[in-house]
Design a protein around this motif. Sequence first.
Motif, PDB file in Angstrom:
ATOM      1  N   LEU A 114       0.828  -1.210   0.000  1.00  0.00           N
ATOM      2  CA  LEU A 114       0.000   0.000   0.000  1.00  0.00           C
ATOM      3  C   LEU A 114       0.862   1.261   0.000  1.00  0.00           C
ATOM      4  CD1 LEU A 114      -3.052  -0.645   2.379  1.00  0.00           C
ATOM      5  CD2 LEU A 114      -3.042  -0.343  -0.094  1.00  0.00           C
ATOM      6  N   LYS A 115       1.902   1.285   0.825  1.00  0.00           N
ATOM      7  CA  LYS A 115       2.761   2.464   0.880  1.00  0.00           C
ATOM      8  C   LYS A 115       3.451   2.701  -0.468  1.00  0.00           C
ATOM      9  CE  LYS A 115       3.875   2.270   5.830  1.00  0.00           C
ATOM     10  NZ  LYS A 115       4.955   2.037   6.812  1.00  0.00           N
ATOM     11  N   PHE A 169       4.338   5.933  -5.137  1.00  0.00           N
ATOM     12  CA  PHE A 169       4.612   6.137  -6.560  1.00  0.00           C
ATOM     13  C   PHE A 169       3.545   7.002  -7.216  1.00  0.00           C
ATOM     14  CE2 PHE A 169       7.365   2.280  -6.256  1.00  0.00           C
ATOM     15  CZ  PHE A 169       8.515   2.837  -6.783  1.00  0.00           C
ATOM     16  N   SER A 170       2.292   6.851  -6.784  1.00  0.00           N
ATOM     17  CA  SER A 170       1.225   7.629  -7.410  1.00  0.00           C
ATOM     18  C   SER A 170       1.301   9.107  -7.030  1.00  0.00           C
ATOM     19  CB  SER A 170      -0.145   7.060  -7.013  1.00  0.00           C
ATOM     20  OG  SER A 170      -0.373   7.237  -5.628  1.00  0.00           O
ATOM     21  N   THR A 171       1.833   9.404  -5.827  1.00  0.00           N
ATOM     22  CA  THR A 171       1.916  10.806  -5.386  1.00  0.00           C
ATOM     23  C   THR A 171       3.296  11.415  -5.612  1.00  0.00           C
ATOM     24  OG1 THR A 171       2.540  10.148  -3.125  1.00  0.00           O
ATOM     25  CG2 THR A 171       0.183  10.392  -3.607  1.00  0.00           C
ATOM     26  N   GLY A 172       4.322  10.574  -5.747  1.00  0.00           N
ATOM     27  CA  GLY A 172       5.685  11.084  -5.870  1.00  0.00           C
ATOM     28  C   GLY A 172       6.276  11.515  -4.550  1.00  0.00           C
ATOM     29  N   SER A 173       5.734  11.052  -3.421  1.00  0.00           N
ATOM     30  CA  SER A 173       6.217  11.451  -2.103  1.00  0.00           C
ATOM     31  C   SER A 173       7.493  10.708  -1.729  1.00  0.00           C
ATOM     32  CB  SER A 173       5.137  11.191  -1.049  1.00  0.00           C
ATOM     33  OG  SER A 173       5.660  11.334   0.255  1.00  0.00           O
ATOM     34  N   PRO A 187       5.755  18.576  -8.055  1.00  0.00           N
ATOM     35  CA  PRO A 187       5.019  18.718  -6.798  1.00  0.00           C
ATOM     36  C   PRO A 187       4.216  17.458  -6.481  1.00  0.00           C
ATOM     37  CG  PRO A 187       3.983  19.992  -8.536  1.00  0.00           C
ATOM     38  CD  PRO A 187       5.293  19.523  -9.085  1.00  0.00           C
ATOM     39  N   ILE A 188       4.061  17.211  -5.204  1.00  0.00           N
ATOM     40  CA  ILE A 188       3.341  16.033  -4.742  1.00  0.00           C
ATOM     41  C   ILE A 188       1.838  16.294  -4.818  1.00  0.00           C
ATOM     42  CG2 ILE A 188       2.920  14.543  -2.743  1.00  0.00           C
ATOM     43  CD1 ILE A 188       5.788  15.198  -1.870  1.00  0.00           C
ATOM     44  N   GLN A 189       1.105  15.335  -5.377  1.00  0.00           N
ATOM     45  CA  GLN A 189      -0.346  15.425  -5.463  1.00  0.00           C
ATOM     46  C   GLN A 189      -0.928  14.234  -4.704  1.00  0.00           C
ATOM     47  OE1 GLN A 189      -1.939  17.959  -6.868  1.00  0.00           O
ATOM     48  NE2 GLN A 189      -0.070  18.928  -7.669  1.00  0.00           N
ATOM     49  N   ILE A 190      -1.769  14.518  -3.721  1.00  0.00           N
ATOM     50  CA  ILE A 190      -2.355  13.439  -2.928  1.00  0.00           C
ATOM     51  C   ILE A 190      -3.837  13.718  -2.698  1.00  0.00           C
ATOM     52  CG2 ILE A 190      -1.787  14.517  -0.691  1.00  0.00           C
ATOM     53  CD1 ILE A 190      -1.214  11.567   0.264  1.00  0.00           C
ATOM     54  N   SER A 191      -4.627  12.644  -2.690  1.00  0.00           N
ATOM     55  CA  SER A 191      -6.081  12.785  -2.526  1.00  0.00           C
ATOM     56  C   SER A 191      -6.503  12.317  -1.132  1.00  0.00           C
ATOM     57  CB  SER A 191      -6.811  11.954  -3.590  1.00  0.00           C
ATOM     58  OG  SER A 191      -6.591  10.568  -3.368  1.00  0.00           O
TER      59      SER A 191
END
Length: 311
Positions: free
Chosen positions: A37-38, A43-47, A122-126
Amino acid sequence: MATKPQTQVDLVILDNRSTVRKVLVITLFLNLFVMGLKAVVGFSTGSLSLLADALHSLTDSANNILGLIASRFSSPLPDRDHPYGHQKFEAVGALGISAFLGIACFEIIQGAIERLIGTSKPIQISANELWLLLLVLGVNIFVAFYERGEGKRVNSPILIADAQHTMSDVWVTISVLAGLIGIWAFSWQWLDVALAFPVAILVFTSGWSVLRQNLPWLVDEMAIAPEAIYEVAMQVPGVLNCHDIASRGVVGRQSFIEMHLIVDAQDVETAHHITEEVETRLAEKYSPVRVMIHVEPPAYQSDHISYEARS
């Protein structure tokens, strides 16, 4: 003359390896779930901090596998090739956990430095991804408390050490989650890199703690102060003096005591009963323990309690 190396108390040695393996298998699957999960959210957020946290969880899974291997070879029962038992295999496994933590710490710091000196999207998170991370945090907390509780119940150093590592993962996940909430709510992109360094410190601290707890076993550091052993022995009727006292192991896990005992006895049977009483009292205080006593006659003189440097 040497007495029997162990008392009746020492013969009851519990083999907890089946319980240890069961706990490690359960936590292995949970850690793989958490890591997956992490990694997906990272990878989806680029964090960077979340990917570092996923790396930390990867070491959790590797530690479970290492623990299973160590438990396979760590029988507490002595045999012909290992007359002192196999407990050091678990200590070696715990040191492997410390090494994994060191690797994770290095990777986190390296990634943070690269992010500082370079450019990144930039990080994008939902909100849905944040809820997934809350689920991850809940699983981590369950694993840490479950593993630590079982480790204390069956007295397994590998489970206790691995629980220590998992607890550090809990704090890492809390820090990362707080940073991602800040990014989601206020667009504070700098939080991701800023939190990577405290995460590295938490990982390093956890590794150092595991290392410090298991090195004494591997280097045969003194387990019990000679003065404490001397005090117990001198309370037994018939003991005139004891000297050249040595101990190793870890109290509560398995310790070994050697000593020379001057007894007030003119025959072997009386000397044997005195040494048996000394062994019994030491076993009551420091069990599980194996005691080896060299008996000397009343006329023997020595004032060296331990093996420290002598003039």
